[in-house]
Design a protein around this motif. Structure first.
Motif, PDB file in Angstrom:
ATOM      1  N   ASP A 403       0.857  -1.185   0.000  1.00  0.00           N
ATOM      2  CA  ASP A 403       0.000   0.000   0.000  1.00  0.00           C
ATOM      3  C   ASP A 403       0.890   1.232   0.000  1.00  0.00           C
ATOM      4  OD1 ASP A 403      -2.352   1.502   0.051  1.00  0.00           O
ATOM      5  OD2 ASP A 403      -2.252   1.684   2.237  1.00  0.00           O
ATOM      6  N   VAL A 404       1.575   1.434  -1.115  1.00  0.00           N
ATOM      7  CA  VAL A 404       2.424   2.609  -1.327  1.00  0.00           C
ATOM      8  C   VAL A 404       2.142   3.126  -2.734  1.00  0.00           C
ATOM      9  CG1 VAL A 404       4.226   1.790   0.235  1.00  0.00           C
ATOM     10  CG2 VAL A 404       4.362   1.238  -2.210  1.00  0.00           C
ATOM     11  N   GLU A 405       2.538   4.355  -2.995  1.00  0.00           N
ATOM     12  CA  GLU A 405       2.294   4.945  -4.311  1.00  0.00           C
ATOM     13  C   GLU A 405       2.810   4.029  -5.411  1.00  0.00           C
ATOM     14  OE1 GLU A 405       3.910   8.702  -6.920  1.00  0.00           O
ATOM     15  OE2 GLU A 405       3.524   9.017  -4.782  1.00  0.00           O
ATOM     16  N   THR A 406       1.892   3.648  -6.308  1.00  0.00           N
ATOM     17  CA  THR A 406       2.220   2.682  -7.366  1.00  0.00           C
ATOM     18  C   THR A 406       1.593   3.140  -8.673  1.00  0.00           C
ATOM     19  OG1 THR A 406       2.189   0.893  -5.728  1.00  0.00           O
ATOM     20  CG2 THR A 406       2.110   0.271  -8.061  1.00  0.00           C
ATOM     21  N   PRO A 407       2.384   3.344  -9.709  1.00  0.00           N
ATOM     22  CA  PRO A 407       1.808   3.746 -11.003  1.00  0.00           C
ATOM     23  C   PRO A 407       1.365   2.528 -11.815  1.00  0.00           C
ATOM     24  CG  PRO A 407       4.196   3.771 -11.154  1.00  0.00           C
ATOM     25  CD  PRO A 407       3.859   3.368  -9.738  1.00  0.00           C
ATOM     26  N   PHE A 408       0.312   2.727 -12.597  1.00  0.00           N
ATOM     27  CA  PHE A 408      -0.191   1.681 -13.483  1.00  0.00           C
ATOM     28  C   PHE A 408      -0.391   2.275 -14.872  1.00  0.00           C
ATOM     29  CE2 PHE A 408      -1.587   0.715  -9.211  1.00  0.00           C
ATOM     30  CZ  PHE A 408      -1.293  -0.630  -9.073  1.00  0.00           C
ATOM     31  N   GLY A 735      13.129  -9.373 -11.342  1.00  0.00           N
ATOM     32  CA  GLY A 735      14.256  -8.804 -12.057  1.00  0.00           C
ATOM     33  C   GLY A 735      14.381  -7.303 -11.853  1.00  0.00           C
ATOM     34  N   LEU A 736      15.122  -6.673 -12.745  1.00  0.00           N
ATOM     35  CA  LEU A 736      15.327  -5.226 -12.678  1.00  0.00           C
ATOM     36  C   LEU A 736      14.091  -4.510 -13.212  1.00  0.00           C
ATOM     37  CD1 LEU A 736      17.415  -2.876 -12.230  1.00  0.00           C
ATOM     38  CD2 LEU A 736      17.970  -3.118 -14.668  1.00  0.00           C
ATOM     39  N   ARG A 737      13.583  -3.540 -12.458  1.00  0.00           N
ATOM     40  CA  ARG A 737      12.404  -2.801 -12.910  1.00  0.00           C
ATOM     41  C   ARG A 737      12.501  -1.354 -12.437  1.00  0.00           C
ATOM     42  NH1 ARG A 737      11.286  -6.170  -8.802  1.00  0.00           N
ATOM     43  NH2 ARG A 737      10.043  -5.430  -7.030  1.00  0.00           N
ATOM     44  N   LEU A 738      12.089  -0.464 -13.311  1.00  0.00           N
ATOM     45  CA  LEU A 738      12.088   0.961 -12.998  1.00  0.00           C
ATOM     46  C   LEU A 738      10.934   1.292 -12.058  1.00  0.00           C
ATOM     47  CD1 LEU A 738      12.892   2.216 -16.585  1.00  0.00           C
ATOM     48  CD2 LEU A 738      14.209   2.876 -14.540  1.00  0.00           C
ATOM     49  N   LEU A 739      11.213   2.068 -11.020  1.00  0.00           N
ATOM     50  CA  LEU A 739      10.193   2.515 -10.078  1.00  0.00           C
ATOM     51  C   LEU A 739       9.778   3.955 -10.332  1.00  0.00           C
ATOM     52  CD1 LEU A 739      11.643   1.024  -6.761  1.00  0.00           C
ATOM     53  CD2 LEU A 739      10.015  -0.015  -8.355  1.00  0.00           C
ATOM     54  N   GLU A 740      10.701   4.767 -10.765  1.00  0.00           N
ATOM     55  CA  GLU A 740      10.429   6.184 -11.065  1.00  0.00           C
ATOM     56  C   GLU A 740      11.153   6.555 -12.343  1.00  0.00           C
ATOM     57  OE1 GLU A 740      10.085   8.736  -7.103  1.00  0.00           O
ATOM     58  OE2 GLU A 740      11.886   7.479  -7.097  1.00  0.00           O
ATOM     59  N   PRO A 741      10.510   7.389 -13.210  1.00  0.00           N
ATOM     60  CA  PRO A 741       9.227   8.070 -13.065  1.00  0.00           C
ATOM     61  C   PRO A 741       8.065   7.142 -13.414  1.00  0.00           C
ATOM     62  CG  PRO A 741      10.162   8.626 -15.176  1.00  0.00           C
ATOM     63  CD  PRO A 741      11.180   7.757 -14.477  1.00  0.00           C
ATOM     64  N   ARG A 761      13.636  12.363 -10.514  1.00  0.00           N
ATOM     65  CA  ARG A 761      14.328  11.283  -9.797  1.00  0.00           C
ATOM     66  C   ARG A 761      14.074   9.967 -10.512  1.00  0.00           C
ATOM     67  NH1 ARG A 761      13.205   8.125  -4.542  1.00  0.00           N
ATOM     68  NH2 ARG A 761      15.273   7.806  -3.616  1.00  0.00           N
ATOM     69  N   LEU A 762      15.141   9.252 -10.807  1.00  0.00           N
ATOM     70  CA  LEU A 762      15.067   7.951 -11.459  1.00  0.00           C
ATOM     71  C   LEU A 762      15.510   6.897 -10.455  1.00  0.00           C
ATOM     72  CD1 LEU A 762      16.919   8.924 -14.783  1.00  0.00           C
ATOM     73  CD2 LEU A 762      14.530   9.354 -14.147  1.00  0.00           C
ATOM     74  N   THR A 763      14.683   5.861 -10.234  1.00  0.00           N
ATOM     75  CA  THR A 763      15.043   4.787  -9.305  1.00  0.00           C
ATOM     76  C   THR A 763      14.614   3.447  -9.877  1.00  0.00           C
ATOM     77  OG1 THR A 763      12.960   4.991  -8.086  1.00  0.00           O
ATOM     78  CG2 THR A 763      14.837   6.255  -7.256  1.00  0.00           C
ATOM     79  N   VAL A 764      15.217   2.388  -9.333  1.00  0.00           N
ATOM     80  CA  VAL A 764      14.896   1.030  -9.768  1.00  0.00           C
ATOM     81  C   VAL A 764      14.761   0.121  -8.557  1.00  0.00           C
ATOM     82  CG1 VAL A 764      16.115   1.231 -11.971  1.00  0.00           C
ATOM     83  CG2 VAL A 764      17.318   0.334  -9.950  1.00  0.00           C
ATOM     84  N   ALA A 765      14.102  -1.008  -8.780  1.00  0.00           N
ATOM     85  CA  ALA A 765      14.181  -2.145  -7.873  1.00  0.00           C
ATOM     86  C   ALA A 765      15.171  -3.105  -8.507  1.00  0.00           C
ATOM     87  CB  ALA A 765      12.820  -2.795  -7.689  1.00  0.00           C
ATOM     88  N   ALA A 766      16.292  -3.332  -7.813  1.00  0.00           N
ATOM     89  CA  ALA A 766      17.392  -4.097  -8.410  1.00  0.00           C
ATOM     90  C   ALA A 766      17.433  -5.507  -7.843  1.00  0.00           C
ATOM     91  CB  ALA A 766      18.716  -3.390  -8.163  1.00  0.00           C
ATOM     92  N   PRO A 767      17.831  -6.484  -8.642  1.00  0.00           N
ATOM     93  CA  PRO A 767      17.914  -7.875  -8.168  1.00  0.00           C
ATOM     94  C   PRO A 767      19.108  -8.055  -7.232  1.00  0.00           C
ATOM     95  CG  PRO A 767      18.712  -7.714 -10.415  1.00  0.00           C
ATOM     96  CD  PRO A 767      18.162  -6.363 -10.069  1.00  0.00           C
ATOM     97  N   PRO A 768      19.142  -9.171  -6.481  1.00  0.00           N
ATOM     98  CA  PRO A 768      20.279  -9.429  -5.573  1.00  0.00           C
ATOM     99  C   PRO A 768      21.591  -9.465  -6.350  1.00  0.00           C
ATOM    100  CG  PRO A 768      18.475 -10.980  -5.196  1.00  0.00           C
ATOM    101  CD  PRO A 768      18.130 -10.229  -6.436  1.00  0.00           C
ATOM    102  N   GLY A 769      22.645  -8.993  -5.705  1.00  0.00           N
ATOM    103  CA  GLY A 769      23.965  -9.022  -6.307  1.00  0.00           C
ATOM    104  C   GLY A 769      24.233  -7.902  -7.286  1.00  0.00           C
ATOM    105  N   THR A 770      23.378  -6.910  -7.349  1.00  0.00           N
ATOM    106  CA  THR A 770      23.596  -5.780  -8.264  1.00  0.00           C
ATOM    107  C   THR A 770      24.797  -4.965  -7.789  1.00  0.00           C
ATOM    108  OG1 THR A 770      21.265  -5.662  -8.871  1.00  0.00           O
ATOM    109  CG2 THR A 770      22.589  -3.673  -9.197  1.00  0.00           C
ATOM    110  N   ILE A 820      10.309   2.663 -20.004  1.00  0.00           N
ATOM    111  CA  ILE A 820       9.220   3.518 -19.533  1.00  0.00           C
ATOM    112  C   ILE A 820       9.206   4.774 -20.398  1.00  0.00           C
ATOM    113  CG2 ILE A 820       8.583   5.153 -17.707  1.00  0.00           C
ATOM    114  CD1 ILE A 820       9.060   3.083 -15.674  1.00  0.00           C
ATOM    115  N   PRO A 821       8.099   5.030 -21.112  1.00  0.00           N
ATOM    116  CA  PRO A 821       7.999   6.261 -21.900  1.00  0.00           C
ATOM    117  C   PRO A 821       7.439   7.401 -21.043  1.00  0.00           C
ATOM    118  CG  PRO A 821       6.164   4.829 -22.417  1.00  0.00           C
ATOM    119  CD  PRO A 821       6.974   4.109 -21.381  1.00  0.00           C
ATOM    120  N   PHE A 822       7.903   8.618 -21.302  1.00  0.00           N
ATOM    121  CA  PHE A 822       7.312   9.800 -20.682  1.00  0.00           C
ATOM    122  C   PHE A 822       7.607  10.994 -21.578  1.00  0.00           C
ATOM    123  CE2 PHE A 822      11.618   9.554 -19.008  1.00  0.00           C
ATOM    124  CZ  PHE A 822      12.075  10.878 -18.995  1.00  0.00           C
TER     125      PHE A 822
END
Length: 840
Positions: A403-408, A735-741, A761-770, A820-822
């Protein structure tokens, strides 16, 4: 015989032909004229039936009497008292050539015959107003029901006779005073009072057009239950008036846009909205018996419950609108309530508004049958579909959702970021808490996971069929997008207490005619159409009746608690235009809607403050004296202890645990990894290393959040593990996925802020060992970061952009995220109304 033999051949043929012609003519005459009623019987056909409608206990709700003064539903008025607009509307719609034919429109009849002669059945009509009068007032019910060429011809003969005996004006007066307009209104005067609460001479052009449109199919075009269809038909009538020369196009457009106020003049009736719904069913099933013979009808409604609902609703609305104690009046003027038996479908209460005869609130409109946005009341169907054990990735009551800010990304390829009521976020939550406390973001996550079609199919199979015809539904449907009816919502919720079976609403228990012959009698049938696994039904019941699980959303001792086992779900729409509650015990489902018929917003009224008190008071009163029932638990469930934040099997480190029900095969098999133990150096607070003395080594348990929730954790004072800690990954293996924007977002460069301060701000969720993450924008590397949280800042630049991230892992392999397009645009001030109107 000898004389016949002496005749010449042509004379024989002539004689035979003449004989055949006479015989055929006699047969045709008998076929058409035998038992043809006399015009003198016209006034006998004007008598109204005596039909009585009762509640389930035999108490009279409404009686249709032959005495028009007593019934108040049929009053003949002279033609000169009927507005010319009404006369014109009816003629333009029903018989444009009325003043130019002798009772029968030969062109119309010929056209109908041409269309239908091949099948011998009348599929296209050519009836004039005079023919309709003849059919209604002279033919018996069996003859009226025929769809044959013979009936059409006999009707035409009667029409010619009728037109010979009466003037055009007299025929038109008969038609306008005897035609059925729906809602038990016979004639234009009764229709004016039934729909608009006024006398026929007071009708406007717009109102006349709407009433004229009803004549073709009163049940289909009833504005009190299907305003959209009624308005579409009204527009057709106005266009026909223009074509006939009765009206100019500008005048027609003004009439189309006129706001109509619906009301009914008071007359003796109990449960009026319910009675009108019953009458519509009788019109479909027994039209002639209802109109001309009379019936005794026992219905499902309980008059005591119905009166209690009206009293409770009015008291709650009065309280909401009273204000005081620093609270402003709520502008909540209307409400509806439906109570239904979840096993039989019997509608025990249906209140369409607090006052059927109150014009100010459009009281005659049945809000229980009106389409409205349902708010969060559809969430249980989303979660129920996600918990289907036949799915390989079935959710459970212990599934962890963020339950956190999540874009769809919507179907229209637009960015959509839902928010909770009050903009509060709760971080990791289990499905039980997310549903019971009505959190928005987890519901959209669940819907995105299963697909919109899966949820809509379940809801439609349960009874919410209006969702299937809406091509605009998107991810917001679980939060209230789309439109449904309160009756359908109560019907659909029945799948939860009854173990997953579809039911159909039942209004009528028994119908008998004046001779005592039983035409219909309801009987209990076994439930056979299963739409939901009974174990999932139980889990939904268990969640929605869990007072502890809904504390985060509603607090303790809320209006959802009735002192006995009961499940409940509220809903509130944008701008407080609608609020809802549907709640149920094991043997009763009750739905409540509060709002305004004209869709104006209320002031700070939610489902828990507006609709829930009505539900609470009503269901307590309805069940008073009945034994307390619990939701039956089916076989095939198991119970395990899980960690209350991750939903995984509990470990000694997990401080908050709970017992949870699971369908076998869906239970967790992994142990919790959210709570992890690290050894620290008490002197520095950092991780202990080889130089840390044993006496200074201390163990501490940290809550390790998924990467999407770590910003939320920091905002809420959750201390992350020390830098460099070997964290056991708690993220889903995606796997690797962009969180922002957010994808498909449009950013604007402001002229008021220095450009170098306008950064993304650009951020990702990175896999183990990144080891490092490189951000690539339109194919160009824009920066590399080598430590979590892997954040990179980028100064806005105008253009269409596509962002990807590349992560280098410990073994040297490189993984790439989805793009991610913007878009970034230059700020453009909004145009004025004048500028917009003058653009080509």
């Amino acid at each position: 015989m000898k004389r016949f033999q002496r005749l010449r051949r042509w004379q024989k043929f002539a004689l035979i032909a003449a004989a055949l012609l006479v015989i055929s003519g006699a047969a045709l005459y008998g076929w058409l004229f035998a038992d043809l009623p006399s015009i003198d019987q016209l006034h006998a056909g004007m008598a109204l039936p005596s039909t009585r409608i009762y509640d389930r206990n035999g108490r009279l709700l409404y009686e249709i009497l032959a005495d028009s003064e007593t019934s108040g539903r049929n009053t003949a008025i002279p033609l000169e008292s009927i507005p010319q607009h009404c006369i014109d509307a009816v003629i333009a719609t029903e018989d444009a050539n009325f003043y130019n034919h002798p009772g029968v429109d030969v062109v119309g009849i010929t056209r109908a015959l041409w269309i239908n002669v091949t099948g011998g059945e009348v599929l296209a009509g050519g009836s004039t107003i005079t023919q309709q009068v003849a059919r209604t007032l002279l033919l018996d019910p069996e003859q009226r029901a025929e769809r044959t060429i013979r009936r059409k011809l006999r009707e035409s003969i009667l029409a010619i006779r009728l037109q010979t005996a009466y003037t055009k004006e007299e025929v038109l007066a008969l038609y306008l005073n005897q035609s059925y307009f729906g809602n038990l209104a016979y004639g234009i005067e009764a229709a004016a009072r039934a729909y608009f609460g006024k006398s026929a001479p007071e009708l406007s052009l717009s109102e006349c057009a709407l009433l004229a449109g009803l004549l073709q199919a009163p049940a289909i075009y009833d504005p009190l239950t299907n305003l959209e269809s009624a308005q579409a038909r009204q527009a057709v009538v106005l266009d026909l008036m223009v074509q006939a020369g009765y009206l100019t196009q500008p005048a027609a457009e003004v009439a189309k846009n006129e706001t109509l106020q619906f009301a009914a003049s008071p007359f003796p009736i109990e449960a009026p909205h319910f009675v009108m719904a019953v009458i519509k069913q009788l019109e479909r099933n027994y039209p002639d018996a209802l109109y001309r013979d009379g019936l005794d009808v026992i219905t499902t409604v309980d008059l005591d419950w119905q009166n209690a609902a009206q009293r409770i609703v009015q008291r709650q609305l009065d309280g909401l609108n009273a204000g005081g104690n620093g609270r402003v009046p709520a502008n909540a003027n209307n409400a509806a309530l439906v109570a239904i038996d979840p096993y039989t479908g019997q509608v025990l209460t249906m209140l369409g508004s607090p006052d059927y005869f109150n014009e100010e609130i459009d009281g005659a409109v049945n809000a229980a049958l009106a389409l409205r946005q349902p708010g969060s009341t559809l969430k249980p169907f989303t979660y129920a579909a996600a918990m289907n054990p036949d799915r390989p990735d079935a959710f459970t009551a212990a599934t962890m959702l963020l339950d956190v800010e999540t874009p769809f990304i919507t179907r229209r390829l637009e960015s959509y970021t839902p928010a909770n009521f009050g903009l509060v976020e709760h971080g990791p939550v289990l499905l039980r808490d997310a549903l019971a406390s009505s959190m928005n973001i987890p519901a959209v996550i669940a819907l995105d996971h299963i697909g919109i079609g899966t949820m809509v199919d379940l809801a439609a199979n349960a009874g919410l069929t209006t969702l299937t015809g809406n091509t605009e539904v998107d991810l917001s449907v679980t939060l209230g997008g789309g439109e449904i009816r309160l009756l359908d919502l109560a019907q659909a919720y029945s799948i939860f207490p009854n173990g997953g079976y579809h039911i159909d609403p039942v209004f009528i228990l028994k119908v008998t005619d004046r001779g005592g012959r039983v035409l219909y009698e309801w009987g209990q049938r076994p439930l056979t159409t299963r739409v939901l696994d009974e174990r999932v039904s139980f889990l939904i019941n268990d969640i929605l009746s869990d007072d502890d699980a809904r504390i985060q959303g509603f607090g303790q001792n809320s209006a959802l608690n009735i002192g006995r086992p009961a499940a409940a779900k509220t809903g509130t729409t944008t701008d407080y235009r609608d609020n809802w509650i549907v709640g149920y015990t094991p043997n009763l489902v009750v739905g409540v809607w509060v709002g305004n018929a004209d869709n104006t917003p209320m002031l700070d009224v939610t489902g828990v403050s507006g609709a829930a008190p009505i539900w609470n008071t009503f269901i307590r009163e309805a069940l008073l004296g009945q034994p307390e029932l619990t939701f039956a638990r089916p076989d095939g469930l198991l119970r395990l202890e899980v960690c209350a934040i991750s939903g995984l099997l509990a470990t000694p480190e997990c401080p908050r645990r709970r017992m949870e029900w699971f369908i076998p095969g869906t239970e967790p098999t992994d142990f919790d990894t959210f709570y992890q133990t690290f050894t620290l150096d008490r002197r520095t607070g950092l991780l202990a290393d080889d130089t840390t003395p044993e006496a200074d080594r201390v163990e501490r348990v940290y809550l390790v959040l998924p990467q999407e929730a770590r910003d939320w954790g920091l905002r809420n004072g959750i201390t992350p593990p020390p830098s460099g800690a070997a964290i056991q990954i708690t993220d889903r293996d995606e796997g690797l996925r962009l969180l922002e924007p957010d994808p498909y977002t449009i950013f604007q460069i402001s002229p008021l802020i220095p450009l170098e301060s306008q950064r993304l701000r650009l951020t990702v969720a990175a896999p183990p060992g990144t080891q490092s993450v490189t951000y690539v924008l339109n194919g160009v590397d824009i920066g590399t970061v080598s430590a979590a949280p892997w954040a990179q800042w980028w100064t806005l630049a105008q253009g269409d952009w596509e962002l990807i991230a590349r992560a280098t892992l410990a073994d040297g392999t490189v993984t790439t995220s989805e793009p991610i397009p913007f878009t970034v645009t230059v700020y453009a001030p909004p145009q004025s109304r004048t500028e917009e109107e003058t653009r080509p």
